[in-house]
Enzyme design. Sequence first.
Site, PDB file in Angstrom:
ATOM      1  N   ILE A 407      -6.001  -4.742 -10.642  1.00 14.80           N
ATOM      2  CA  ILE A 407      -5.967  -4.284  -9.263  1.00 14.80           C
ATOM      3  C   ILE A 407      -4.555  -3.797  -8.966  1.00 14.80           C
ATOM      4  O   ILE A 407      -3.604  -4.590  -8.967  1.00 14.80           O
ATOM      5  CB  ILE A 407      -6.322  -5.416  -8.275  1.00 14.80           C
ATOM      6  N   LYS A 411       1.302   1.894  -3.672  1.00 14.38           N
ATOM      7  CA  LYS A 411       2.750   1.652  -3.606  1.00 14.38           C
ATOM      8  C   LYS A 411       3.399   1.693  -4.982  1.00 14.38           C
ATOM      9  O   LYS A 411       4.631   1.677  -5.104  1.00 14.38           O
ATOM     10  CB  LYS A 411       3.022   0.315  -2.918  1.00 14.38           C
ATOM     11  N   LYS A 423       4.114  -3.451  -9.593  1.00 12.40           N
ATOM     12  CA  LYS A 423       2.735  -3.052  -9.864  1.00 12.40           C
ATOM     13  C   LYS A 423       2.682  -1.818 -10.761  1.00 12.40           C
ATOM     14  O   LYS A 423       1.753  -1.669 -11.565  1.00 12.40           O
ATOM     15  CB  LYS A 423       1.997  -2.784  -8.545  1.00 12.40           C
ATOM     16  N   GLY A 452      -8.253  -5.290   7.030  1.00  5.48           N
ATOM     17  CA  GLY A 452      -8.649  -6.667   7.283  1.00  5.48           C
ATOM     18  C   GLY A 452      -8.216  -7.661   6.242  1.00  5.48           C
ATOM     19  O   GLY A 452      -8.504  -8.852   6.363  1.00  5.48           O
ATOM     20  N   THR A 474       6.483   0.271  12.766  1.00  5.72           N
ATOM     21  CA  THR A 474       7.811   0.482  12.189  1.00  5.72           C
ATOM     22  C   THR A 474       8.376   1.870  12.467  1.00  5.72           C
ATOM     23  O   THR A 474       9.584   2.044  12.610  1.00  5.72           O
ATOM     24  CB  THR A 474       7.782   0.238  10.673  1.00  5.72           C
TER      25      THR A 474
END
Length: 614
Positions: A407, A411, A423, A452, A474
């Site tokens: 997974i 990013k 990642k 969610g 932001t």
Amino acid sequence: MKEFFENKRFRIFVLIILDFIVVYLSAMLALILRFDITTIPQEYYDGAVRSLPVYFVITIVVMWIFKLYNRVWTYASLSELVAVIKATLLIGVLFVCYHVLFQINMPRSYYFLICAFMATFFSCSRFAKVAIKNYKESRKSKNIRNYVMLIGAGSAANILLNELKSTAPDTVVVCAIDDNPNKKNKYMQGVPIVGNRNAIESSAKKYGATEIIIAMPSADAKSIREVIELCNKTGLPTKILPAVSSTLTSSLSKEIREVRYEDLLGREPVQVNQKGIHEFLHDKVVLVTGGGGSIGSELCRQIVGNVPKTLIIFDIYENCAYDIQNELKRNYPDVHIETLIGSVRDYDRMEDIFKEYKPNVVYHAAAHKHVPLMEDSPNEAIKNNCLGTLNVAKLADKYEVDNFVLISTDKAVRPTNVMGASKRICEMIVQSFANESQHTKFAAVRFGNVLGSNGSVIPLFLKQIENGGPVTVTHKEITRFFMTIPEAVSLVLQAGLFAKGGEIFVLDMGEPVKIYELAENLIKMKGHTPNGDIKIEIVGLRPGEKLYEELLMDEEGLSKTENQMIFIGQPIDFDEEKFFNELDDLIESAENNVPNIKELVTHVCTTYIITDNK
């Protein structure tokens, strides 16, 4: 006494008596209207009176044939009125035949008049209940609390309108909106269709609507999103009738729900090959690392529905693992579920699991994912994400797992934070093992923000709204790709089915969503005014945060899969020997908690750019 008057035979008897009275009155009134009450010729009067017994018999027989004595007249409609008119015409024809056969002379106008009177009186006697019912309902109008604007004037809206009339006495539909120009200024069950979606705001004010229901179950996701945004401008609470497959058997009014943030995605949900996934997972031993998390737990839910031989839920957080274990055992008591606690950093613990259970499929969801927290604790991102992935990938290869799916995240593309860089390194680990493994098919799945999920922006905004604000964003221009948790998991399962080795699967998530606009829509959905009663506060980019996320680097390119919403990013070549040497140094440095770990990360992940958003 009440039961006697509601008895079916009594009601039929009353209708027959009323029909006798109707026939008598119609015959007399026809003569009176034709001549005048004082000048009716004795011949015609005698002929009418002599014919009454035959009239009565003909009327009863015809009414019985048309089933006009055993209908539920409380809910009579146009079809009942048509039946009354047809019966009356037949009765009139039989009256004429009787008079011709027995040579009873009557004026020709008499037959037209008696038919007209009978049709009117028959209808009145039978539709009286409907009139009384409508009168009572109109008297109750003072109790109406909801004045609904209906968006959509198709078949679903028509059915829904019927249901609301019978199941929601405190609700009245005041107007309908439909984009079909041919429907404008027409009526649907007495409800005016006042224009297209551009008339939503003005019509809501004009008709005094207090609530909006979107009844467009067949509309595409983009149209639904646009309509929701227009409804939000009214400031009225908005509900939606989602796409339902059981419209012929279920109550549509029960399907109405509040607008959810998933409805704001503006694209169609991803569809997957459920049959292929079932064959892929059925009777297999499946390991889910991070099985108690948002993505991991949904993975477990969808996997267990395909009846694996064993589902292994592995997580370091025992509370989350315990919750999903109890849920699945309650819903799928016949599926063998093992819940194990441990860390993917612990190679020996992981090897014990692979040795004992020999999984066929591994979904690696265990990871630290919170960007700001990992900026403050970068060594932990390397230990958990990079070392954890390396351990699980090594063991998947060693114990000849059939499929390994990582997974990943958007990013990881040109990362500006250590979480994304870690990642990306995980993707490179998977790619390297895919090139070398003789048995296991390694692949990665890359997607954007999950609506969610724990730590995501939606629950944060909702909590801030619940607390009265402010909602913190932001940057006013910041955008993100979004998908639902079920979509994310469906993509992961589909990836395992498509994987041949080394792919990075990417979901077509439509257009990126502006976070500021998302905040505005969520505030409106909850019945508030953005920057009115709920303020939106711009707090500035957090460390490592980008204005725009990407799903692919330029070099990766895209190729299609069987699923039109799932694509494959082509792997980027790199020196694998050098990569693993630098990765070992990076992991060792992280375990020693060196202070300059971010600099070392740039050596392993060359696309990583250290930023300082303050």
